[in-house]
Design a protein around this motif. Structure first.
Motif, PDB file in Angstrom:
ATOM      1  N   HIS A 115       0.820  -1.212   0.000  1.00 54.96           N
ATOM      2  CA  HIS A 115       0.000   0.000   0.000  1.00 54.96           C
ATOM      3  C   HIS A 115       0.859   1.270   0.000  1.00 54.96           C
ATOM      4  N   ARG A 116       1.926   1.293   0.796  1.00 54.21           N
ATOM      5  CA  ARG A 116       2.737   2.505   0.907  1.00 54.21           C
ATOM      6  C   ARG A 116       3.930   2.546  -0.033  1.00 54.21           C
ATOM      7  N   GLY A 117       4.447   1.376  -0.446  1.00 51.47           N
ATOM      8  CA  GLY A 117       5.691   1.370  -1.200  1.00 51.47           C
ATOM      9  C   GLY A 117       5.607   0.941  -2.652  1.00 51.47           C
ATOM     10  N   MET A 118       4.432   0.620  -3.132  1.00 50.48           N
ATOM     11  CA  MET A 118       4.305   0.155  -4.512  1.00 50.48           C
ATOM     12  C   MET A 118       3.280   1.001  -5.245  1.00 50.48           C
ATOM     13  N   PRO A 119       3.278   1.013  -6.549  1.00 54.31           N
ATOM     14  CA  PRO A 119       4.265   0.458  -7.466  1.00 54.31           C
ATOM     15  C   PRO A 119       5.509   1.346  -7.534  1.00 54.31           C
ATOM     16  N   LEU A 120       6.618   0.744  -7.859  1.00 52.72           N
ATOM     17  CA  LEU A 120       7.896   1.442  -7.920  1.00 52.72           C
ATOM     18  C   LEU A 120       7.793   2.656  -8.851  1.00 52.72           C
ATOM     19  N   GLY A 121       8.200   3.786  -8.340  1.00 51.58           N
ATOM     20  CA  GLY A 121       8.113   5.028  -9.105  1.00 51.58           C
ATOM     21  C   GLY A 121       6.805   5.772  -8.905  1.00 51.58           C
ATOM     22  N   ARG A 122       5.798   5.083  -8.381  1.00 56.84           N
ATOM     23  CA  ARG A 122       4.496   5.704  -8.087  1.00 56.84           C
ATOM     24  C   ARG A 122       4.048   5.283  -6.693  1.00 56.84           C
ATOM     25  N   GLU A 123       4.995   5.252  -5.775  1.00 59.93           N
ATOM     26  CA  GLU A 123       4.720   4.783  -4.420  1.00 59.93           C
ATOM     27  C   GLU A 123       3.563   5.533  -3.781  1.00 59.93           C
ATOM     28  N   GLY A 124       2.729   4.794  -3.074  1.00 61.63           N
ATOM     29  CA  GLY A 124       1.622   5.387  -2.341  1.00 61.63           C
ATOM     30  C   GLY A 124       0.413   5.757  -3.190  1.00 61.63           C
ATOM     31  N   THR A 125       0.406   5.356  -4.449  1.00 62.24           N
ATOM     32  CA  THR A 125      -0.715   5.725  -5.318  1.00 62.24           C
ATOM     33  C   THR A 125      -1.818   4.672  -5.356  1.00 62.24           C
ATOM     34  N   LEU A 126      -1.574   3.501  -4.790  1.00 63.57           N
ATOM     35  CA  LEU A 126      -2.609   2.461  -4.784  1.00 63.57           C
ATOM     36  C   LEU A 126      -3.688   2.809  -3.776  1.00 63.57           C
ATOM     37  N   THR A 127      -4.917   2.663  -4.167  1.00 60.06           N
ATOM     38  CA  THR A 127      -6.013   2.865  -3.237  1.00 60.06           C
ATOM     39  C   THR A 127      -6.063   1.657  -2.301  1.00 60.06           C
ATOM     40  N   PRO A 128      -6.689   1.775  -1.141  1.00 62.56           N
ATOM     41  CA  PRO A 128      -6.785   0.609  -0.263  1.00 62.56           C
ATOM     42  C   PRO A 128      -7.384  -0.619  -0.956  1.00 62.56           C
ATOM     43  N   MET A 129      -8.368  -0.429  -1.824  1.00 63.15           N
ATOM     44  CA  MET A 129      -8.972  -1.588  -2.510  1.00 63.15           C
ATOM     45  C   MET A 129      -7.977  -2.255  -3.446  1.00 63.15           C
ATOM     46  N   ARG A 130      -7.136  -1.485  -4.108  1.00 62.69           N
ATOM     47  CA  ARG A 130      -6.147  -2.079  -4.996  1.00 62.69           C
ATOM     48  C   ARG A 130      -5.064  -2.790  -4.205  1.00 62.69           C
TER      49      ARG A 130
END
Length: 111
Positions: free
Chosen positions: A93-108
């Motif tokens: 959740h906080r460290g991925m995806p590489l280069g876009r860290e922190g962009t995943l929503t909790p559901m993803r």
């Protein structure tokens, strides 16, 4: 509110990123392996972890060896190195995806 002032619980909770081993602090989630595979591909995880998630430039997420082997004889893969599933969720959740860290929503992050 300056230094030494009491903070309202609501403000403290908004900044609290601790997730215990029980996962009670996690947002509600749902999903299926099929949905997760789609997120894995669409979010670009496949680029680093490979199409079967057994590794590439990034670490393996699935084991290449038999599930019949004792766990200590399998290669090192992320889920085996993390003490709790909540640790894996928090890292993704906080460290991925590489280069876009922190962009995943909790559901993803939960799929």
């Amino acid at each position: 509110m300056g230094w030494g002032a009491l903070r309202p619980r609501k403000k403290i909770r908004a900044r609290d990123i601790n997730i215990g081993h029980t996962g009670e602090e996690l947002p509600p989630g749902h999903g299926t392996p099929k949905e997760g595979a789609k997120v894995f591909e669409l979010q670009g995880c496949i680029v680093c972890h490979g199409p079967e998630a057994v590794g590439g430039v990034g670490p393996g997420l699935n084991s290449k060896t038999s599930q019949d082997l004792p766990i200590w004889k399998r290669e090192r893969i992320l889920p085996l190195r993390a003490p709790f599933a909540t640790t894996v969720w928090d890292y993704i959740h906080r460290g991925m995806p590489l280069g876009r860290e922190g962009t995943l929503t909790p559901m993803r992050s939960t799929r």
